[in-house]
Write an enzyme that holds these catalytic residues in place. Structure first.
Site, mmCIF file in Angstrom:
data_model
loop_
_atom_site.group_PDB
_atom_site.id
_atom_site.type_symbol
_atom_site.label_atom_id
_atom_site.label_comp_id
_atom_site.label_asym_id
_atom_site.label_seq_id
_atom_site.Cartn_x
_atom_site.Cartn_y
_atom_site.Cartn_z
ATOM 1 N N LYS A 116 33.664 -40.534 21.796
ATOM 2 C CA LYS A 116 32.697 -40.659 22.862
ATOM 3 C C LYS A 116 32.050 -42.241 22.792
ATOM 4 O O LYS A 116 31.764 -42.485 23.877
ATOM 5 C CB LYS A 116 31.335 -39.506 21.998
ATOM 6 N N GLU A 201 21.775 -41.950 21.063
ATOM 7 C CA GLU A 201 21.623 -41.883 22.409
ATOM 8 C C GLU A 201 20.352 -41.177 22.788
ATOM 9 O O GLU A 201 19.525 -40.812 22.037
ATOM 10 C CB GLU A 201 22.756 -40.834 22.841
ATOM 11 N N HIS A 236 23.851 -25.834 22.781
ATOM 12 C CA HIS A 236 24.630 -26.823 23.516
ATOM 13 C C HIS A 236 26.036 -26.180 23.957
ATOM 14 O O HIS A 236 26.993 -27.030 24.106
ATOM 15 C CB HIS A 236 24.869 -28.131 22.693
ATOM 16 N N ARG A 293 41.284 -31.874 29.773
ATOM 17 C CA ARG A 293 41.967 -30.462 29.881
ATOM 18 C C ARG A 293 41.455 -29.675 30.778
ATOM 19 O O ARG A 293 40.428 -29.963 31.463
ATOM 20 C CB ARG A 293 41.812 -29.836 28.279
HETATM 21 P P1 ADP Z 1 30.003 -31.596 22.888
HETATM 22 O O1 ADP Z 1 31.508 -32.587 22.903
HETATM 23 O O2 ADP Z 1 29.727 -31.148 21.564
HETATM 24 O O3 ADP Z 1 30.282 -30.325 23.916
HETATM 25 P P2 ADP Z 1 28.627 -33.280 24.936
HETATM 26 O O4 ADP Z 1 28.233 -34.781 24.632
HETATM 27 O O5 ADP Z 1 29.458 -32.677 25.735
HETATM 28 O O6 ADP Z 1 29.065 -32.646 23.404
HETATM 29 O O7 ADP Z 1 27.094 -32.283 25.080
HETATM 30 C C1 ADP Z 1 26.942 -31.122 25.040
HETATM 31 C C2 ADP Z 1 25.529 -30.789 25.588
HETATM 32 O O8 ADP Z 1 24.564 -31.379 24.728
HETATM 33 C C3 ADP Z 1 25.310 -31.090 26.819
HETATM 34 O O9 ADP Z 1 25.509 -30.398 27.921
HETATM 35 C C4 ADP Z 1 23.799 -31.278 26.642
HETATM 36 O O10 ADP Z 1 23.041 -30.115 26.856
HETATM 37 C C5 ADP Z 1 23.434 -31.828 25.457
HETATM 38 N N1 ADP Z 1 23.400 -33.277 25.165
HETATM 39 C C6 ADP Z 1 24.287 -34.047 24.890
HETATM 40 N N2 ADP Z 1 23.893 -35.491 25.182
HETATM 41 C C7 ADP Z 1 22.439 -35.534 25.329
HETATM 42 C C8 ADP Z 1 21.538 -36.376 25.469
HETATM 43 N N3 ADP Z 1 21.777 -37.663 25.516
HETATM 44 N N4 ADP Z 1 20.273 -35.814 25.982
HETATM 45 C C9 ADP Z 1 20.038 -34.619 26.194
HETATM 46 N N5 ADP Z 1 20.939 -33.553 26.027
HETATM 47 C C10 ADP Z 1 22.066 -34.038 25.485
#
Ligand code: ADP
Length: 498
Positions: A116, A201, A236, A293
């Protein structure tokens, strides 16, 4: 085109991919673990080979075993589905080394986007907006971490660089819990992904999760296939997805679509991928990550564009240009997907295992069920408890919501507990109907308290008897004769003692 393709997966996605392969005249090779010996995806294949073992690590994650089977049976390509090895760069490389086509992007693209921190750097460099943050360094002192968190501004999110599935993430609201969150997220990430790097973040409060389907080929074409709104999440993890998003104006959709294409180009992307964004209350959007994917939720895009994304994946993997252009793709109607899990929402979403005694999903125009199980299937503790996806399409969002509620009420499963009633509560909620949703929806509205009491065991037995006694169409019978409302009486037909 390939003559034989191995599907390195199980469950609904293995069945769904097999369908397109068979329609295209391509032989399907399934692989299976010991608990999956009689599984639906195995019964559905043209050839099937055992992976000898129970756990994911010794079966669907074993690169050596899977490539060896592909070589032995003469499969020219491997479709990885989602999960398991689908975003494993080593696997994509092992396929390439063995002379087998990996149906997905090149290994180095998977590697970059799987990190990431690296992915954010690439996107930032390409001018795609990213969430403000700090990349982190190994052995950073508590003072440095606190300094960076202060600069970003609380709340912040500690995230795993190699994260996935919501693991290795901690929201931190003030400095007092920062050091502990940093350490525990690192430990969780190390255990889950073998990589303990974490970063910071800005935590965006109550954002929407909006992602764009992208597609690239080996001829320089990159196209987006519109968005999917995936804001309804539990821990999440997405549970309901829809398209179009009720939050996007045509102008915003245009800007985000352009950013998604820019992101895919910056990544050197080919095949199907997803660019995920967070959309703030104020309408700003930020790149979150790229999934390299086919997504679980790809059917909502298929139902509204009329395209078969697996077919397009095969065409691209075969070296041909994309079968559509940005100008030729159109979206029509509104689609909603619900993930049907074997879990008990009224008991803290406890996974439910057992044998599926009855399986009667709804059907009708605009109703698609992608299932990985059938009557008689065993739902075990070994794998993800998702049984199927109910995907609905209709003219407008309101029509699609009404049809989804209708279909959920008729989704009859006996033998394991499912989240079907919980999904009904979410979809029926006035805030969902109004499109007033964000990633904290399920925390803001405690819907488990709105679920009806579990029906009495006698009622469940009666419903089983009705279904097993040859009333497969019972779900479609009028309910005027039923003494009670809700529960199995609504789903099964009239039942008489004896
Ligand atoms: P993963 O790869 O574990 O799915 P992501 O980076 O795609 O992780 O994040 C999954 C979820 O977590 C997002 O859809 C959101 O709901 C929450 N999330 C991730 N980053 C943030 C952020 N900076 N602020 C608020 N929510 C976040």
């Amino acid at each position: 085109m390939f003559r034989k393709v191995l599907i390195a997966n199980r469950g609904e996605i293995a069945v769904r991919v097999a369908g397109t392969l068979q329609q295209m005249g391509i032989a399907v090779v399934a692989v299976y673990s010991d608990p999956d010996r009689g599984a639906f995806h195995v019964r559905n294949a043209d050839e099937a080979y055992p992976l000898d073992g129970k756990t994911a690590a010794e079966t669907y994650l074993d690169i050596g075993k899977i490539t060896a089977i592909a070589k032995r049976c003469g499969a020219e390509a491997i479709h990885p589905g989602y999960g398991f090895l689908s975003e494993n760069a080593q696997f994509a490389q092992a396929c390439a080394d063995a002379g087998i086509v990996f149906i997905g992007p090149p290994a180095d693209v998977i590697r970059c986007m799987g990190d990431k921190v690296r992915a954010k750097e690439i996107m930032h460099g390409a001018g795609v907006p990213t969430v403000p943050g700090w990349s982190g360094v190994s052995n950073a002192s508590a003072k440095t971490i606190a300094g960076e968190a202060g600069r970003i501004g609380y709340p912040v999110l500690v995230k795993a660089a190699a994260g996935g599935g919501g693991k290795g993430m901690r929201v931190v609201r003030d400095v007092s819990s920062l050091a502990e969150a940093w350490a525990s997220a690192g430990r969780e990430a190390k255990a889950a992904f073998g990589d303990g790097r974490v970063f910071l973040e800005k935590y965006i409060e109550r954002p929407r999760h909006i992602e764009f389907q992208v597609f690239g080929d080996h001829h320089g074409n990159v196209v987006h296939l519109f968005e999917r709104e995936c804001s309804i999440q539990r821990r999440h993890q997405k549970i309901i997805e829809e398209t179009p998003s009720p939050a996007l104006s045509d102008a915003l959709r245009g800007r985000m679509g352009e950013a998604a294409v820019k992101a895919a180009r910056a990544a050197g992307y080919s095949n199907a991928g997803t660019v995920e964004f967070l959309l703030s209350d104020g309408g700003e959007f930020y790149f979150l990550e790229m999934n390299t994917r086919l997504q679980v939720e790809h059917p909502v895009t298929e139902l509204t564009t009329g395209l078969d994304l697996v077919r397009a994946q095969l065409i691209v993997a075969d070296g041909r240009p994309l079968p559509f252009t940005q100008d030729s793709v159109r979206q029509r109607g509104h689609a909603i997907e619900c993930r049907i899990y074997a879990e008990d929402a009224s008991r803290g979403f406890l996974p439910s295992t057992g044998t599926i005694e009855a399986w009667a999903p709804p059907s009708g125009p605009g109703i698609r069920v992608d299932a990985g199980v059938a009557r008689g299937s065993e739902v075990s503790v070994y794998y993800d408890p998702m049984l199927a996806k109910l995907v609905i399409c209709d003219e407008t969002r309101t029509d699609a919501i009404d049809k989804t509620i209708w279909a959920l009420k008729r989704f009859a499963v006996l033998g394991v507990t499912t989240n079907v009633e919980f999904l009904q509560c979410v979809i029926s909620h006035p805030a969902f109907r109004a499109g007033d949703i964000n990633t904290a929806f399920l925390e803001q509205h405690d819907l488990t308290t709105q679920m009806s009491e579990r029906p009495h065991d006698d009622a469940l037995v009666a419903a089983c008897v009705a279904l097993l006694n040859g009333q497969p169409d019972a779900a479609n019978q009028p309910s005027a004769t039923h003494a009670t409302d809700g529960g199995p009486w609504q789903r099964a037909g009239a039942w008489r003692s004896g």
